[in-house]
Scaffold this motif. Structure first.
Motif, PDB file in Angstrom:
ATOM      1  N   ASN A 217     -13.828 -44.739   9.146  1.00  0.00           N
ATOM      2  CA  ASN A 217     -14.980 -43.836   9.053  1.00  0.00           C
ATOM      3  C   ASN A 217     -15.806 -43.856  10.331  1.00  0.00           C
ATOM      4  O   ASN A 217     -16.315 -42.818  10.765  1.00  0.00           O
ATOM      5  CB  ASN A 217     -15.851 -44.198   7.851  1.00  0.00           C
ATOM      6  CG  ASN A 217     -15.187 -43.832   6.543  1.00  0.00           C
ATOM      7  OD1 ASN A 217     -14.283 -43.008   6.492  1.00  0.00           O
ATOM      8  ND2 ASN A 217     -15.619 -44.464   5.471  1.00  0.00           N
TER       9      ASN A 217
ATOM     10  N   ASP B  22      -9.896 -34.882   7.875  1.00  0.00           N
ATOM     11  CA  ASP B  22     -10.684 -34.666   6.659  1.00  0.00           C
ATOM     12  C   ASP B  22      -9.930 -35.099   5.411  1.00  0.00           C
ATOM     13  O   ASP B  22     -10.505 -35.724   4.516  1.00  0.00           O
ATOM     14  CB  ASP B  22     -11.105 -33.201   6.542  1.00  0.00           C
ATOM     15  CG  ASP B  22     -12.114 -32.804   7.613  1.00  0.00           C
ATOM     16  OD1 ASP B  22     -12.801 -33.700   8.140  1.00  0.00           O
ATOM     17  OD2 ASP B  22     -12.199 -31.605   7.925  1.00  0.00           O
ATOM     18  N   GLU B  23      -8.633 -34.776   5.348  1.00  0.00           N
ATOM     19  CA  GLU B  23      -7.833 -35.157   4.176  1.00  0.00           C
ATOM     20  C   GLU B  23      -7.719 -36.671   4.051  1.00  0.00           C
ATOM     21  O   GLU B  23      -7.878 -37.233   2.969  1.00  0.00           O
ATOM     22  CB  GLU B  23      -6.417 -34.546   4.238  1.00  0.00           C
ATOM     23  CG  GLU B  23      -6.386 -33.049   4.099  1.00  0.00           C
ATOM     24  CD  GLU B  23      -6.441 -32.325   5.451  1.00  0.00           C
ATOM     25  OE1 GLU B  23      -6.929 -32.928   6.452  1.00  0.00           O
ATOM     26  OE2 GLU B  23      -6.028 -31.170   5.502  1.00  0.00           O
TER      27      GLU B  23
ATOM     28  N   ARG C 243     -16.324 -36.904  15.657  1.00  0.00           N
ATOM     29  CA  ARG C 243     -17.093 -35.691  15.341  1.00  0.00           C
ATOM     30  C   ARG C 243     -18.440 -35.653  16.059  1.00  0.00           C
ATOM     31  O   ARG C 243     -19.206 -34.711  15.891  1.00  0.00           O
ATOM     32  CB  ARG C 243     -17.326 -35.601  13.833  1.00  0.00           C
ATOM     33  CG  ARG C 243     -16.082 -35.346  13.011  1.00  0.00           C
ATOM     34  CD  ARG C 243     -16.414 -35.104  11.547  1.00  0.00           C
ATOM     35  NE  ARG C 243     -17.064 -36.238  10.913  1.00  0.00           N
ATOM     36  CZ  ARG C 243     -16.456 -37.194  10.229  1.00  0.00           C
ATOM     37  NH1 ARG C 243     -15.156 -37.149  10.060  1.00  0.00           N
ATOM     38  NH2 ARG C 243     -17.145 -38.173   9.684  1.00  0.00           N
TER      39      ARG C 243
ATOM     40  N   LYS D 168      -5.383 -34.016  10.354  1.00  0.00           N
ATOM     41  CA  LYS D 168      -5.592 -34.312   8.943  1.00  0.00           C
ATOM     42  C   LYS D 168      -6.740 -35.303   8.737  1.00  0.00           C
ATOM     43  O   LYS D 168      -6.762 -36.035   7.747  1.00  0.00           O
ATOM     44  CB  LYS D 168      -4.310 -34.884   8.339  1.00  0.00           C
ATOM     45  CG  LYS D 168      -3.091 -34.019   8.496  1.00  0.00           C
ATOM     46  CD  LYS D 168      -2.534 -33.669   7.164  1.00  0.00           C
ATOM     47  CE  LYS D 168      -1.244 -32.886   7.340  1.00  0.00           C
ATOM     48  NZ  LYS D 168      -1.288 -31.608   6.792  1.00  0.00           N
TER      49      LYS D 168
ATOM     50  N   SER E 267      -9.741 -38.925   5.374  1.00  0.00           N
ATOM     51  CA  SER E 267     -11.070 -39.468   5.053  1.00  0.00           C
ATOM     52  C   SER E 267     -11.356 -39.369   3.562  1.00  0.00           C
ATOM     53  O   SER E 267     -11.839 -40.325   2.947  1.00  0.00           O
ATOM     54  CB  SER E 267     -12.157 -38.721   5.827  1.00  0.00           C
ATOM     55  OG  SER E 267     -12.095 -39.021   7.192  1.00  0.00           O
ATOM     56  N   ALA E 268     -11.061 -38.219   2.974  1.00  0.00           N
ATOM     57  CA  ALA E 268     -11.290 -38.023   1.539  1.00  0.00           C
ATOM     58  C   ALA E 268     -10.402 -38.952   0.713  1.00  0.00           C
ATOM     59  O   ALA E 268     -10.863 -39.550  -0.278  1.00  0.00           O
ATOM     60  CB  ALA E 268     -11.034 -36.571   1.154  1.00  0.00           C
TER      61      ALA E 268
END
Length: 184
Positions: A104, A30-31, A111, A28, A33-34
């Protein structure tokens, strides 16, 4: 693979690392991070919300309840909602900016990106951020994650930090250099 890179040395870093590992294990990233970006943006834009998370005068229970209600209406992902509850109960909400920055950095490293901290005098739009990313990608030869902050004190231009490198193109620095040159 250990990607903590010394982040554990700070309190915010330990919280960020714990959240990162949970998000990574649950796939999760990406979720989360957003959600963290939305939370940080809300804190930066709202004086009342900033006061809620930083004021030592607001009790632990009141702070936890208020933050829980706010993050619920923001529709943040469940992991981030639970995490903010832990921060509120432990009186660590004031560290959210540092936690987001460390998270972050961990996510970018995961990544295969490097993180650039870009400070500008005014908020940057999407096209400007994309142009900076492209320029830095060409210069560094790697993918770049850009984290922006606004500091009106630099007057104009940009200050870019990538690891231990700093590119200072701010008007404030140029004016200071000119003043030193004029003094002789």
């Amino acid at each position: 693979m250990d990607i903590s890179g010394g982040i554990q040395a700070s309190l915010a870093g330990r919280y960020a690392l714990a959240l990162f590992e949970l998000a990574r294990d649950e796939k999760k990233l990406d979720e989360v991070s957003a959600s963290l970006a939305a939370l940080k943006r809300a804190i930066d834009e709202s004086d009342d919300f900033r006061t809620l998370v930083t004021s030592p005068l607001i009790g632990r229970n009141e702070s936890a309840q208020s933050v829980a209600a706010i993050v619920e209406t923001m529709k943040l992902d469940p992991l981030t909602r639970n995490f903010t509850g832990v921060l509120a109960r432990n009186r660590r909400l004031s560290q959210i900016g540092n936690i987001v920055r460390a998270f972050n950095s961990l996510a970018a490293r995961h990544r295969g990106e490097i993180t650039a901290e870009v400070t500008s005098a005014h908020p940057l739009d999407g096209k400007q951020v994309d142009a900076i990313k492209q320029n830095l990608r060409t210069r560094m030869g790697r993918d770049i994650a850009v984290e922006t902050t606004v500091d009106p004190a630099i007057l104009g231009g940009l200050v870019v930090k990538i690891g231990s490198q700093m590119i200072d193109g701010s008007i404030r620095t140029k004016l200071n250099s000119l003043a030193q040159a004029m003094k002789g």
